[in-house]
Write a protein that holds these residues in place. Sequence first.
Motif, PDB file in Angstrom:
ATOM      1  N   ARG A 167     -38.254  -4.426  26.592  1.00 34.90           N
ATOM      2  CA  ARG A 167     -37.069  -3.598  26.343  1.00 34.90           C
ATOM      3  C   ARG A 167     -35.979  -4.500  25.774  1.00 34.90           C
ATOM      4  NH1 ARG A 167     -40.610  -0.646  27.432  1.00 34.90           N
ATOM      5  NH2 ARG A 167     -40.687   1.096  28.908  1.00 34.90           N
ATOM      6  N   LEU A 168     -34.955  -3.863  25.163  1.00 34.53           N
ATOM      7  CA  LEU A 168     -33.764  -4.631  24.773  1.00 34.53           C
ATOM      8  C   LEU A 168     -32.806  -4.590  25.966  1.00 34.53           C
ATOM      9  CD1 LEU A 168     -32.969  -3.462  21.103  1.00 34.53           C
ATOM     10  CD2 LEU A 168     -34.200  -5.510  21.860  1.00 34.53           C
ATOM     11  N   ALA A 169     -32.403  -5.757  26.446  1.00 34.98           N
ATOM     12  CA  ALA A 169     -31.539  -5.802  27.645  1.00 34.98           C
ATOM     13  C   ALA A 169     -30.248  -5.024  27.424  1.00 34.98           C
ATOM     14  CB  ALA A 169     -31.229  -7.248  28.007  1.00 34.98           C
ATOM     15  N   CYS A 170     -29.723  -5.100  26.211  1.00 33.84           N
ATOM     16  CA  CYS A 170     -28.420  -4.459  25.970  1.00 33.84           C
ATOM     17  C   CYS A 170     -28.524  -2.941  25.899  1.00 33.84           C
ATOM     18  CB  CYS A 170     -27.783  -4.995  24.686  1.00 33.84           C
ATOM     19  SG  CYS A 170     -28.623  -4.499  23.179  1.00 33.84           S
ATOM     20  N   ARG A 171     -29.725  -2.426  25.779  1.00 40.73           N
ATOM     21  CA  ARG A 171     -29.926  -0.976  25.698  1.00 40.73           C
ATOM     22  C   ARG A 171     -30.618  -0.451  26.952  1.00 40.73           C
ATOM     23  NH1 ARG A 171     -26.848   1.227  21.921  1.00 40.73           N
ATOM     24  NH2 ARG A 171     -25.603  -0.559  22.418  1.00 40.73           N
ATOM     25  N   LEU A 208     -28.088  -3.928  31.638  1.00 39.22           N
ATOM     26  CA  LEU A 208     -28.856  -5.104  32.071  1.00 39.22           C
ATOM     27  C   LEU A 208     -28.335  -6.408  31.452  1.00 39.22           C
ATOM     28  CD1 LEU A 208     -31.208  -6.146  33.760  1.00 39.22           C
ATOM     29  CD2 LEU A 208     -32.744  -5.582  31.877  1.00 39.22           C
ATOM     30  N   LEU A 209     -27.864  -6.347  30.210  1.00 36.17           N
ATOM     31  CA  LEU A 209     -27.346  -7.572  29.586  1.00 36.17           C
ATOM     32  C   LEU A 209     -26.094  -8.057  30.332  1.00 36.17           C
ATOM     33  CD1 LEU A 209     -27.833  -9.518  27.195  1.00 36.17           C
ATOM     34  CD2 LEU A 209     -26.222  -8.145  25.875  1.00 36.17           C
ATOM     35  N   ARG A 210     -25.255  -7.108  30.761  1.00 33.96           N
ATOM     36  CA  ARG A 210     -24.053  -7.475  31.525  1.00 33.96           C
ATOM     37  C   ARG A 210     -24.435  -8.052  32.887  1.00 33.96           C
ATOM     38  NH1 ARG A 210     -19.294  -5.541  29.305  1.00 33.96           N
ATOM     39  NH2 ARG A 210     -19.740  -4.351  27.434  1.00 33.96           N
ATOM     40  N   ASN A 245     -30.492 -14.415  24.706  1.00 32.01           N
ATOM     41  CA  ASN A 245     -29.869 -14.427  23.384  1.00 32.01           C
ATOM     42  C   ASN A 245     -29.289 -13.049  23.079  1.00 32.01           C
ATOM     43  OD1 ASN A 245     -30.740 -17.020  23.085  1.00 32.01           O
ATOM     44  ND2 ASN A 245     -32.646 -16.420  22.052  1.00 32.01           N
ATOM     45  N   ALA A 246     -28.092 -13.035  22.587  1.00 32.86           N
ATOM     46  CA  ALA A 246     -27.455 -11.763  22.249  1.00 32.86           C
ATOM     47  C   ALA A 246     -26.383 -12.066  21.228  1.00 32.86           C
ATOM     48  CB  ALA A 246     -26.837 -11.141  23.498  1.00 32.86           C
ATOM     49  N   SER A 247     -26.644 -11.739  19.977  1.00 32.82           N
ATOM     50  CA  SER A 247     -25.642 -12.118  18.982  1.00 32.82           C
ATOM     51  C   SER A 247     -24.981 -10.926  18.307  1.00 32.82           C
ATOM     52  CB  SER A 247     -26.252 -13.056  17.943  1.00 32.82           C
ATOM     53  OG  SER A 247     -27.426 -12.514  17.448  1.00 32.82           O
ATOM     54  N   CYS A 248     -25.374  -9.693  18.694  1.00 35.61           N
ATOM     55  CA  CYS A 248     -24.718  -8.539  18.061  1.00 35.61           C
ATOM     56  C   CYS A 248     -23.754  -7.863  19.028  1.00 35.61           C
ATOM     57  CB  CYS A 248     -25.743  -7.544  17.533  1.00 35.61           C
ATOM     58  SG  CYS A 248     -26.636  -6.683  18.832  1.00 35.61           S
ATOM     59  N   GLY A 249     -23.420  -8.552  20.124  1.00 35.21           N
ATOM     60  CA  GLY A 249     -22.451  -8.005  21.071  1.00 35.21           C
ATOM     61  C   GLY A 249     -23.032  -6.946  21.983  1.00 35.21           C
ATOM     62  N   GLY A 250     -24.370  -6.757  21.917  1.00 38.44           N
ATOM     63  CA  GLY A 250     -24.993  -5.722  22.754  1.00 38.44           C
ATOM     64  C   GLY A 250     -25.121  -4.402  22.023  1.00 38.44           C
ATOM     65  N   ASN A 251     -25.088  -4.483  20.707  1.00 29.25           N
ATOM     66  CA  ASN A 251     -25.107  -3.271  19.889  1.00 29.25           C
ATOM     67  C   ASN A 251     -26.511  -2.747  19.603  1.00 29.25           C
ATOM     68  OD1 ASN A 251     -24.770  -2.346  16.571  1.00 29.25           O
ATOM     69  ND2 ASN A 251     -23.592  -1.348  18.177  1.00 29.25           N
ATOM     70  N   GLY A 252     -27.529  -3.531  19.941  1.00 27.61           N
ATOM     71  CA  GLY A 252     -28.900  -3.097  19.716  1.00 27.61           C
ATOM     72  C   GLY A 252     -29.421  -3.400  18.320  1.00 27.61           C
ATOM     73  N   THR A 253     -28.687  -4.170  17.542  1.00 25.34           N
ATOM     74  CA  THR A 253     -29.101  -4.380  16.155  1.00 25.34           C
ATOM     75  C   THR A 253     -29.704  -5.757  15.871  1.00 25.34           C
ATOM     76  OG1 THR A 253     -26.804  -4.906  15.679  1.00 25.34           O
ATOM     77  CG2 THR A 253     -27.532  -2.709  15.103  1.00 25.34           C
ATOM     78  N   CYS A 254     -29.421  -6.755  16.713  1.00 24.79           N
ATOM     79  CA  CYS A 254     -29.976  -8.083  16.399  1.00 24.79           C
ATOM     80  C   CYS A 254     -31.408  -8.225  16.939  1.00 24.79           C
ATOM     81  CB  CYS A 254     -29.078  -9.203  16.926  1.00 24.79           C
ATOM     82  SG  CYS A 254     -29.073  -9.389  18.722  1.00 24.79           S
ATOM     83  N   GLY A 255     -31.745  -7.455  17.945  1.00 20.21           N
ATOM     84  CA  GLY A 255     -33.106  -7.485  18.495  1.00 20.21           C
ATOM     85  C   GLY A 255     -33.447  -8.763  19.232  1.00 20.21           C
ATOM     86  N   LYS A 256     -32.421  -9.547  19.585  1.00 17.24           N
ATOM     87  CA  LYS A 256     -32.700 -10.850  20.197  1.00 17.24           C
ATOM     88  C   LYS A 256     -32.776 -10.808  21.716  1.00 17.24           C
ATOM     89  CE  LYS A 256     -30.867 -13.755  16.571  1.00 17.24           C
ATOM     90  NZ  LYS A 256     -29.997 -14.838  16.222  1.00 17.24           N
ATOM     91  N   CYS A 257     -32.333  -9.727  22.332  1.00 19.65           N
ATOM     92  CA  CYS A 257     -32.200  -9.723  23.797  1.00 19.65           C
ATOM     93  C   CYS A 257     -33.422  -9.101  24.479  1.00 19.65           C
ATOM     94  CB  CYS A 257     -30.920  -9.000  24.191  1.00 19.65           C
ATOM     95  SG  CYS A 257     -30.926  -7.253  23.747  1.00 19.65           S
ATOM     96  N   LYS A 258     -34.622  -9.337  23.915  1.00 17.36           N
ATOM     97  CA  LYS A 258     -35.831  -8.724  24.491  1.00 17.36           C
ATOM     98  C   LYS A 258     -36.109  -9.304  25.880  1.00 17.36           C
ATOM     99  CE  LYS A 258     -38.173  -8.019  20.076  1.00 17.36           C
ATOM    100  NZ  LYS A 258     -37.695  -8.999  19.100  1.00 17.36           N
TER     101      LYS A 258
HETATM  102 FE1  FES Z   1     -28.394  -7.641  19.966  1.00 14.67          FE
HETATM  103 FE2  FES Z   1     -29.323  -6.619  22.253  1.00 14.67          FE
HETATM  104  S1  FES Z   1     -27.769  -8.059  21.982  1.00 14.67           S
HETATM  105  S2  FES Z   1     -29.995  -6.221  20.266  1.00 14.67           S
END
Ligand code: FES
Length: 658
Positions: free
Chosen positions: A77-81, A26-28, A38-51
Amino acid sequence: MPEPIHQVTFQPDNITVDVYRHGENLLRVAMAAGVHINASCGGNGTCGKCKIIIDKGKVESEHSEKLSDEQWQQGYRLACRTQVIDDLTITIPPESRIDNSALKRKTGGQRHILKARDLNTLVQGLSINPAVFKCYLELPPPTADDNMSDLGRLMREIKKSYKYDRISTDFHLLQRLSQVLRQADWKVTVTLVYNPKGFKLIDLEPGDTSKDNYSIIIDVGTTTVKGQLLNLEECRIAHSNTTDTDSENLCAEDARYNSQVGFGEDVISRIVHSQKKGGLEALQQAVVADINEIIAHLLESAGIRNDQISHLVLAGNTTMTQLLLGIDPKYIREDPYVPTANFFPPVRALEIGINLPDYIHIYTFPLVSSYVGGDIVAGVLGSGIFQRDELTLFIDVGTNGEIVLGNCDWLVCTSCSAGPAFEGGGVKNGMRASQGAIEQVRINPETFEPMVITIGNQKPLGICGSGLIDAAAEFLLTGIIEPNGKFDRTLKTSRVREGDNGWEFVLVSAEQAAEGIGDIVLTEGDIDNLIRTKGAIYAGCRILLESVGLSFNDLDRVIIAGGFGQFINLERAIFIGLLPELSTDKFMFVGNGALLGARLVSFSREMMKDAQRVSDMMTNIELANNMKFMDEYVAALFLPHTDTNAFPGVMKMLEGNN
Ligand code: FES
């Protein structure tokens, strides 16, 4: 154009985007739609910003500790996950947008990336008849009435059963011929290799092994070495059943850095090293070791023994080819820049240290000149330019930029020293396009907060070529840099700062980057490198067109090859002036051109003949000491270009943003 499978609507901006793959991230999807999350961890699921909040439709999503149970129940949900498996309506909550000012400009777009199954659309009349092939034979044993020699008996049976004529024999085979025939009770499989003068008998095995026919193809690049293991027999089956060379025949692939990098990043520094005592041997051994590792890995991952391999096809630039074969490359860099030969006769793989049985010979692609090598001939072959009427510009971007222009009647080519910026070289946090590399960047024009996606959605390790192009385009669009590549020092953001290497932009902070990486930044020096690289490629294209009295507007098609070409965003590459501003329908991405051509040569002996024909057709235009090229190059050292009339659409977008 494929049919969309799902549609996703992003609220509150009411932007709807088509999705072409079930299960797309979904983030892509948001990034392709130009929607800022917002997405600052590259989509790794660790920054929690892409809600995001799922309002309608089903998704597949991982539960994350970044979401409370209450949020999960509310549809957060987290968009990157999250994977798209249905038509969706999504709301981006304020905390994921910072200021509710989502980017509304249309970006992304469709790219046509060719897969193996598309080969027939590129190359016409492809007949599947591998140059190296096997035949099973049952021979009558000798008798008093039929006491022909063992070799004569074998040849007689090959001619009788398969109608092959003009067959020579590898001497090494004769040393074991009589034993193998008798031990196998006269039931054997022969391996034959085609050459323009006829066929050569290179191997003999007991029993029926005709189904074990594999080829290894290697792209010997200056920065990376890539290999594929192909099942030639599957290809034959696939072709007869489906008239398509589908990917069934690709058994395994592998890539690694060319270990020669330790002796210098580009071909010139490798040639310089080759002139030192023991330098040539060291360079040859380094790349042979890489190839051996790749072969071992290919065999292991496909569960294949090395005696099941029949053919080895190599494509590399001129310097890489000569270094691999242990041929002194000294004169490649001395005026008037000539290679030792344009075609190298087949050499035993074992003779240069490659761990394959002694009967395997290497086919190396013919070369054109010192700086247009076999990898480009392979790319031109694989993309079928030499067969079509339409005027095509072929650009292969690697450590060097090689450009070919022409059609079925003529081909001109050149090479420009582009520099390794797109492969991560000369860029502070640059890296190859591999796991953890930032490949896409969007920047919020109000807050200058970046949205980054990494390959494999890993924690960011650095930035690869496509990320660099994306970032430069975003910097330009949002006013972070000026057209001369310098940062706007007056911007109100802490992301633009003066660092140890001058002014820089912080793409990812150390907390969000992979462990031990620190802040991932792009410096003015990095942007300068990018501008020089894109300037050289654009200027090279223009000079080639001018040399035959044509311009970009005369082109029917532009083919982009090179590993990096698979990931770049076309609009972004045009935006920074790397590629000409033409209708996007004219562009086509073919991925790794060297492997594409090597594949064809493995499958088809006609293609092997065509490779030589392509190399003979190509007329090289030397850019070294070419004053016109220097003028064009200097004119291109601007984003997108000093000739703004050549980029009307880009200028309109830039004016619209000011
Ligand atoms: Fe960092 Fe989704 S981009 S948790």
